[in-house]
Design a protein around this motif. Sequence first.
Motif, PDB file in Angstrom:
ATOM      1  N   VAL A  28     -17.657   3.579  14.688  1.00 34.41           N
ATOM      2  CA  VAL A  28     -17.273   2.563  13.697  1.00 34.41           C
ATOM      3  C   VAL A  28     -15.911   1.909  14.554  1.00 34.41           C
ATOM      4  N   VAL A  29     -15.308   2.673  15.379  1.00 36.92           N
ATOM      5  CA  VAL A  29     -14.169   2.173  16.206  1.00 36.92           C
ATOM      6  C   VAL A  29     -14.888   1.036  17.192  1.00 36.92           C
ATOM      7  N   GLU A  30     -16.055   1.570  17.807  1.00 40.18           N
ATOM      8  CA  GLU A  30     -16.454   0.878  18.812  1.00 40.18           C
ATOM      9  C   GLU A  30     -17.112  -0.453  18.135  1.00 40.18           C
ATOM     10  N   HIS A  31     -17.529  -0.538  17.036  1.00 38.02           N
ATOM     11  CA  HIS A  31     -17.843  -1.792  16.356  1.00 38.02           C
ATOM     12  C   HIS A  31     -16.891  -2.716  16.195  1.00 38.02           C
ATOM     13  N   VAL A  32     -15.670  -2.198  15.828  1.00 38.43           N
ATOM     14  CA  VAL A  32     -14.194  -2.997  15.524  1.00 38.43           C
ATOM     15  C   VAL A  32     -14.100  -3.754  17.103  1.00 38.43           C
ATOM     16  N   GLY A  33     -14.090  -2.734  17.846  1.00 39.46           N
ATOM     17  CA  GLY A  33     -13.784  -3.234  19.158  1.00 39.46           C
ATOM     18  C   GLY A  33     -14.803  -4.191  19.837  1.00 39.46           C
ATOM     19  N   SER A  34     -16.014  -4.125  19.647  1.00 36.78           N
ATOM     20  CA  SER A  34     -17.172  -4.754  20.062  1.00 36.78           C
ATOM     21  C   SER A  34     -16.813  -6.402  19.509  1.00 36.78           C
ATOM     22  N   SER A  35     -16.273  -6.502  18.219  1.00 32.73           N
ATOM     23  CA  SER A  35     -16.236  -7.829  17.454  1.00 32.73           C
ATOM     24  C   SER A  35     -15.235  -8.583  18.552  1.00 32.73           C
ATOM     25  N   GLY A  36     -14.362  -7.957  19.257  1.00 30.84           N
ATOM     26  CA  GLY A  36     -13.596  -8.898  20.021  1.00 30.84           C
ATOM     27  C   GLY A  36     -12.411  -9.565  19.305  1.00 30.84           C
ATOM     28  N   ASN A  37     -12.389  -9.171  17.818  1.00 32.42           N
ATOM     29  CA  ASN A  37     -11.119  -9.768  17.189  1.00 32.42           C
ATOM     30  C   ASN A  37      -9.890  -9.250  16.921  1.00 32.42           C
ATOM     31  N   PHE A  38     -10.033  -7.749  17.359  1.00 33.61           N
ATOM     32  CA  PHE A  38      -8.881  -7.005  16.758  1.00 33.61           C
ATOM     33  C   PHE A  38      -8.180  -6.500  17.892  1.00 33.61           C
ATOM     34  N   ASP A  39      -6.780  -6.495  17.836  1.00 32.78           N
ATOM     35  CA  ASP A  39      -5.978  -5.810  19.017  1.00 32.78           C
ATOM     36  C   ASP A  39      -5.967  -4.357  18.940  1.00 32.78           C
ATOM     37  N   TYR A  40      -6.165  -3.537  17.782  1.00 32.66           N
ATOM     38  CA  TYR A  40      -6.153  -2.177  17.252  1.00 32.66           C
ATOM     39  C   TYR A  40      -6.482  -2.036  16.309  1.00 32.66           C
ATOM     40  N   ILE A  41      -6.793  -0.808  16.096  1.00 33.39           N
ATOM     41  CA  ILE A  41      -7.226   0.010  14.792  1.00 33.39           C
ATOM     42  C   ILE A  41      -6.107   0.812  14.086  1.00 33.39           C
ATOM     43  N   GLU A  42      -6.055   0.993  12.856  1.00 30.25           N
ATOM     44  CA  GLU A  42      -5.126   1.784  12.394  1.00 30.25           C
ATOM     45  C   GLU A  42      -6.009   2.918  11.737  1.00 30.25           C
TER      46      GLU A  42
END
Length: 265
Positions: A28-42
């Motif tokens: 799930v975290v990889e998907h967030v990062g792969s979007s290229g839109n977010f600086d970090y996850i909480e």
Amino acid sequence: MKKNRLRELLKNGKPSLGTRVLNQWPMVVEHVGSSGNFDYIEYVAEYSPFDQYDLENIPRACELTGMGCMIKVDFQNREYVAQKAIASGFQAILFTDHKNPEEVRDSITALKADAPSSGGRFGYPNRRFIGCQPYLSQLDHVKRINEVVICFMIEKKETMDNIEVICSIPGVDMVQFGPSDFSMSMGKNKSDIDEECKAAERKMIEVALKHGVLPRCEVYGDPDQVKYYLDLGVKHICYGDDMKIYFSFLQKEGSYMREIVDSIK
């Protein structure tokens, strides 16, 4: 030593965009990062079951795409979990449920390095961020620890009563308003005091900016809601929540699909 993505943005006066994740699955975290839109996850550990393997795997997944990672911790065991999370690779801690300046100071002391320059209580645990062997020197460790971004939820009536003092405490990097706990701490439902919550959040933002502390605000649903916070001087936004997004899908699209299936003769 890996750079602290969120700290770099704060140092340079840049805005930041994060998103909340309750799921421990690194994919799930990889998907967030792969979007290229977010600086970090909480990672919202306060709401989610987890073990120490998760505390290592979530930062690993963030590092694959150059994201930073924050963890939101419970109050009661906050110092233990926060130190373990930092030792596992987390770069920011979001503390919950603090009521007074003394509790805030205690939490900051627990996260600062146990060195003459810092006056904290965080030692030199041989965990993965050091390299699983002591590859990171002691003073480089001190530098990394002291760059961890320390955030506090402002979510109790008592906390709001102490907001000026809390925002003047060295080490408080960011604050975020929590309307649900704020309402409950006054013995009321959030739905009954929505305007009072909005006013308290605006006051928190105003006081924080006055003291050089950065307000962080959450936005759900329509992205244009962010304009409200931008007009108040907020530059740090957390957008979305994996569980809320999924539940919305189940309600809206699931209802539509239910109608189709029920219409089958």
